[in-house]
Design a protein around this motif. Structure first.
Motif, PDB file in Angstrom:
ATOM      1  N   VAL A   1       0.852  -1.187   0.000  1.00 16.14           N
ATOM      2  CA  VAL A   1       0.000   0.000   0.000  1.00 16.14           C
ATOM      3  C   VAL A   1       0.890   1.240   0.000  1.00 16.14           C
ATOM      4  CG1 VAL A   1      -1.714   1.306   1.323  1.00 16.14           C
ATOM      5  CG2 VAL A   1      -1.901  -1.183   1.141  1.00 16.14           C
ATOM      6  N   LYS A   2       0.548   2.197  -0.854  1.00 18.50           N
ATOM      7  CA  LYS A   2       1.328   3.427  -0.954  1.00 18.50           C
ATOM      8  C   LYS A   2       1.201   4.250   0.327  1.00 18.50           C
ATOM      9  CE  LYS A   2       0.132   3.909  -5.885  1.00 18.50           C
ATOM     10  NZ  LYS A   2      -0.596   4.770  -6.858  1.00 18.50           N
ATOM     11  N   ALA A   3       2.329   4.656   0.886  1.00 18.79           N
ATOM     12  CA  ALA A   3       2.303   5.566   2.035  1.00 18.79           C
ATOM     13  C   ALA A   3       1.836   6.946   1.555  1.00 18.79           C
ATOM     14  CB  ALA A   3       3.695   5.658   2.644  1.00 18.79           C
ATOM     15  N   PRO A   4       1.076   7.678   2.366  1.00 17.35           N
ATOM     16  CA  PRO A   4       0.709   7.397   3.762  1.00 17.35           C
ATOM     17  C   PRO A   4      -0.596   6.619   3.906  1.00 17.35           C
ATOM     18  CG  PRO A   4      -0.015   9.597   3.203  1.00 17.35           C
ATOM     19  CD  PRO A   4       0.648   9.042   1.960  1.00 17.35           C
ATOM     20  N   LEU A   5      -1.120   6.064   2.800  1.00 22.56           N
ATOM     21  CA  LEU A   5      -2.336   5.262   2.893  1.00 22.56           C
ATOM     22  C   LEU A   5      -2.053   3.971   3.659  1.00 22.56           C
ATOM     23  CD1 LEU A   5      -3.580   5.712  -0.790  1.00 22.56           C
ATOM     24  CD2 LEU A   5      -4.488   6.842   1.249  1.00 22.56           C
ATOM     25  N   THR A   6      -3.113   3.322   4.150  1.00 27.41           N
ATOM     26  CA  THR A   6      -2.961   2.095   4.932  1.00 27.41           C
ATOM     27  C   THR A   6      -3.877   1.005   4.388  1.00 27.41           C
ATOM     28  OG1 THR A   6      -4.725   2.635   6.516  1.00 27.41           O
ATOM     29  CG2 THR A   6      -2.499   3.479   6.997  1.00 27.41           C
ATOM     30  N   THR A   7      -3.535  -0.230   4.723  1.00 27.27           N
ATOM     31  CA  THR A   7      -4.385  -1.350   4.321  1.00 27.27           C
ATOM     32  C   THR A   7      -5.757  -1.241   4.966  1.00 27.27           C
ATOM     33  OG1 THR A   7      -2.378  -2.707   4.301  1.00 27.27           O
ATOM     34  CG2 THR A   7      -4.472  -3.856   4.078  1.00 27.27           C
TER      35      THR A   7
ATOM     36  N   LEU B   1      -9.789   1.041  -6.885  1.00 26.71           N
ATOM     37  CA  LEU B   1      -9.196   1.254  -5.565  1.00 26.71           C
ATOM     38  C   LEU B   1      -7.809   0.620  -5.484  1.00 26.71           C
ATOM     39  CD1 LEU B   1     -12.285   0.649  -3.236  1.00 26.71           C
ATOM     40  CD2 LEU B   1     -11.006   2.782  -3.461  1.00 26.71           C
ATOM     41  N   CYS B   2      -7.671  -0.592  -6.019  1.00 26.13           N
ATOM     42  CA  CYS B   2      -6.366  -1.262  -5.997  1.00 26.13           C
ATOM     43  C   CYS B   2      -5.330  -0.458  -6.778  1.00 26.13           C
ATOM     44  CB  CYS B   2      -6.486  -2.669  -6.576  1.00 26.13           C
ATOM     45  SG  CYS B   2      -7.367  -3.834  -5.504  1.00 26.13           S
ATOM     46  N   ARG B   3      -5.715   0.057  -7.929  1.00 27.20           N
ATOM     47  CA  ARG B   3      -4.784   0.854  -8.746  1.00 27.20           C
ATOM     48  C   ARG B   3      -4.344   2.114  -8.006  1.00 27.20           C
ATOM     49  NH1 ARG B   3      -2.395  -1.218 -13.495  1.00 27.20           N
ATOM     50  NH2 ARG B   3      -3.833  -2.784 -14.352  1.00 27.20           N
ATOM     51  N   HIS B   4      -5.237   2.680  -7.217  1.00 27.56           N
ATOM     52  CA  HIS B   4      -4.910   3.914  -6.499  1.00 27.56           C
ATOM     53  C   HIS B   4      -4.093   3.635  -5.238  1.00 27.56           C
ATOM     54  CE1 HIS B   4      -5.510   8.146  -5.411  1.00 27.56           C
ATOM     55  NE2 HIS B   4      -5.645   7.719  -4.170  1.00 27.56           N
ATOM     56  N   PHE B   5      -4.388   2.525  -4.565  1.00 24.10           N
ATOM     57  CA  PHE B   5      -3.766   2.252  -3.269  1.00 24.10           C
ATOM     58  C   PHE B   5      -2.437   1.505  -3.369  1.00 24.10           C
ATOM     59  CE2 PHE B   5      -7.726   3.461  -1.327  1.00 24.10           C
ATOM     60  CZ  PHE B   5      -7.450   3.692   0.019  1.00 24.10           C
ATOM     61  N   LEU B   6      -2.236   0.713  -4.432  1.00 22.38           N
ATOM     62  CA  LEU B   6      -1.110  -0.217  -4.450  1.00 22.38           C
ATOM     63  C   LEU B   6       0.044   0.277  -5.314  1.00 22.38           C
ATOM     64  CD1 LEU B   6      -2.997  -3.637  -4.777  1.00 22.38           C
ATOM     65  CD2 LEU B   6      -2.377  -2.364  -2.702  1.00 22.38           C
ATOM     66  N   GLU B   7       1.239  -0.174  -4.948  1.00 25.55           N
ATOM     67  CA  GLU B   7       2.432   0.084  -5.745  1.00 25.55           C
ATOM     68  C   GLU B   7       3.340  -1.139  -5.684  1.00 25.55           C
ATOM     69  OE1 GLU B   7       4.497   3.403  -4.089  1.00 25.55           O
ATOM     70  OE2 GLU B   7       5.052   2.364  -2.233  1.00 25.55           O
ATOM     71  N   GLU B   8       4.226  -1.244  -6.662  1.00 19.77           N
ATOM     72  CA  GLU B   8       5.158  -2.367  -6.733  1.00 19.77           C
ATOM     73  C   GLU B   8       6.198  -2.271  -5.618  1.00 19.77           C
ATOM     74  OE1 GLU B   8       8.444  -4.176  -9.920  1.00 19.77           O
ATOM     75  OE2 GLU B   8       7.545  -2.184 -10.204  1.00 19.77           O
TER      76      GLU B   8
END
Length: 267
Positions: free
Chosen positions: A192-198, A249-256
């Motif tokens: 999950v991309k900071a500063p976002l959280t799971t 949502l996954c595209r916005h929240f997640l990163e490699e």
């Protein structure tokens, strides 16, 4: 004159056993009849009659008043608390979990495109299966109704047991999603991309699922059978609006995860 044989008495039950019998019977009645505008339609006498007819169990006012509840309204409050405590985190069927794991086993985790494609397959699959499980659940409509009644009539004069139960139920659901997302995205080399959280991701997903399920019960044409060219060689596939929103949502929240390498799948 021949005397009739006395009616045999049932086993002596503890107050806790009677409470459980009464509340469970009330929930069964509500599943069959609907909640309406609250639990007021569930009466002590109605539950007594239901237990007599369905299980041959005879209870009466002396069995419960003064022993378990002060009055009928206190019984109805306990029924509302029981509905609010329904744990939505256990809604996923074994078939849904098995399908989820099967997608992961077949995934191409050697490339970033392959991992994003697996996310796409997850969203297509879960968008349909999770929506179906909510819509087809016999108890979820009761839970939503209690939520609506609680929000429209907050009790600020004393501890709100129904609202507390709803909060705990939501917490369990969010924690369940949080655990599942953490586990799945780690296997695919995402974070999950900071500063976002799971937890924020799981909260957004559960809110989206509930909203889509409510709309689906009113007008499913707005939620289902959305054709998108996401299949092999651009083949059109049938999506739900929940699945589309889930992927967004996954595209916005997640990163490699940098320099990530796939390990063996041992499940």
């Amino acid at each position: 004159m021949v005397k009739s044989a006395p009616v045999p008495r049932g086993p002596r039950r503890s107050p806790e056993e009677i409470r459980r019998l009464m509340v469970n019977a009330a929930l069964e009645l509500l599943v069959a009849q609907g909640l309406g505008s609250g639990t007021e339609r569930i009466t002590l006498k109605g539950v007594f009659d239901y237990l007599q007819e369905s299980q041959g169990i005879r209870l009466h006012y002396a069995s419960v008043l003064g022993r378990i509840w002060v009055d009928q309204s206190e019984f109805q409050r306990d029924v509302a608390v029981a509905i609010a405590s329904i744990d939505g985190s256990t809604a996923e069927s074994e078939a849904t979990v098995a399908g989820f794991l099967n997608i992961l086993r077949k995934s191409d985790r050697t490339t970033l495109d392959g991992r994003w494609q697996t996310i796409n397959r997850f969203c297509l699959y879960l968008g349909e299966s999770n929506l179906n499980e909510l819509v087809e659940s016999p108890t979820w409509p009761l839970w939503v109704s209690i939520w609506a009644v609680s929000m429209s009539h907050p009790d600020e004069t004393e501890p709100d047991l129904v609202r507390d139960a709803l909060t705990k139920s939501y917490g369990s659901l969010t924690t369940n999603f949080e655990f599942a997302f953490d586990w799945a995205i780690a296997w695919l080399g995402f974070r999950v991309k900071a500063p976002l959280t799971t937890r924020q991701l799981s909260t957004a997903v559960s809110a989206l699922a509930e909203g889509c399920a409510l709309r689906d019960r009113l007008r499913s044409a707005d939620i289902r059978d959305i054709k998108l060219p996401t299949g092999t060689k651009g083949r059109r596939e049938s999506w739900t609006l929940f699945g589309i929103g889930l992927e967004a949502l996954c595209r916005h929240f997640l990163e490699e995860i940098p320099s990530w390498e796939p390990g063996p799948i041992d499940f």
